[in-house]
Design an enzyme around this catalytic site. Sequence first.
Site, short mmCIF file in Angstrom:
data_model
loop_
_atom_site.label_atom_id
_atom_site.label_comp_id
_atom_site.label_asym_id
_atom_site.label_seq_id
_atom_site.Cartn_x
_atom_site.Cartn_y
_atom_site.Cartn_z
N GLU A 64 1.34 -1.78 -0.14
CA GLU A 64 -0.02 -0.06 -0.06
C GLU A 64 0.72 1.07 0.35
OE1 GLU A 64 -2.15 -3.27 1.92
OE2 GLU A 64 -0.47 -2.75 1.86
N PHE A 89 -5.38 0.32 5.88
CA PHE A 89 -4.24 0.60 5.03
C PHE A 89 -3.75 1.65 4.19
CE2 PHE A 89 -5.67 -4.45 4.70
CZ PHE A 89 -5.31 -4.38 6.06
N HIS A 127 -8.68 -5.27 10.84
CA HIS A 127 -9.15 -4.24 9.70
C HIS A 127 -9.95 -3.14 9.99
CE1 HIS A 127 -7.21 -7.70 7.77
NE2 HIS A 127 -7.30 -7.31 6.26
#
Length: 320
Positions: A64, A89, A127
Site C-alpha cells: 500500500e 491500510f 481491519h
Amino acid sequence: MWRLCKETEEKSRELRQIFTETLKEMISENDKILALEADLGGASGFLDIRQSHPAQFLDVGIAEANMIGVAAGLSMLGYIPYVHTFAPFASRRVEDQIFLSGAYAGNTMNIYASDPGVCAATNGGTHTSFEDLAFMRALPEALVFDPADDVQLRWLVRKLASHKGVHYIRTSRKSADRIYEEGSTFEIGKGNILKEGTSVLLIAMGEVLGDALKAARELAQDGISVEVVDMFTVKPLDTELIQRESRGKHLVVTFENHSVINGLGSAVSDVLSEAGAGIPLRKIGVNDQFGQVGSIPYLKEAYGLTKEHVKAVITGYFKN
C-alpha cells in the site's frame, strides 16, 4: 441541487459497484484517469477495470505504501490516480507516504478507503478503522469525505477528477440506506439539512446517516423536534451551517461510524466552543475501543451506533 429520497426502507446498490462503474465511465472519457489497486481488486470490483481498460489499471500487490508513491509519481506526470484499499491500510498504514509524497509535494490522489469502522464486519479488529478521520483531518489541505449512499458517492467520484490535491473518501463496499434521489448534486464543504427541527441538531454522515433520520422521525412522534444534517464533507467542515443551525437549539448531537476522539464530534465541538455557543453537545460514536469480528448490525449494536441509542441519548437529555 439534492433531493431527499422518499421515506422507504430501500437500499442502494453496493457502493463498490457504483465506485467501479463510475470510474470506468470516467476512464473511457479521459485517458489521464487511472485506477490503482493493492491486491484487492476482487473486493473493490476494480478487476472489471483491468478487463475493460488494462492500460489504465495497475495492481501494485500487497504494497500500500508503494501504491501511494506510485500514485504521486503518476500525478507528477499529469495523471489523475484513483487508489483503493481497505480504510486502515489507506490511512494508518500509509500516513507518512500520503503526507510527504501526496499533500506536501502538491500531488493529486483520490483515495477510496473502503469499509471504514463497523463496515469491516467479519474482517475483524485488524481491519477496523475507528481512527482514520483523526489522521486525515490533520493532513494539511486534504479533503475528507464520508458519503452516505450510491447517489452521493457517484457524484463525488466524478467531481473530484477536476480537483487537485489529496482526497480521502471513506465508504462501505456494501449496500447502504438510500438517502438521495437519483440526479442529486451536492457542494463540497457544505452540509445538507435533511430534516428541519427546533429542539435538537443531529449531525451525522456516512453509514449511520439513515439511522439518524429514522431516529429523528420516531422522536417527532414523541414530541421532540430533531433537525438532521448530513455532514458528508468532514473537511472542509461547514462551520457556518453548524453555527447558524445550532442557535436556539437545546442540544447538539453528533453521530458517526468512527471514534468519538478526533472525528466528526470533535470537529463540531471545536466550532461550537470557538463560537461561544454555550450549547450542550453529545458525541455518539465508538468510545476508545478496538474493532472486533461480527456482522454490521451486531457491531452497530455493540458500539451503540443505532437509532435506538440515538433516541435514548436525546430523550435522556430532556428527562434530566
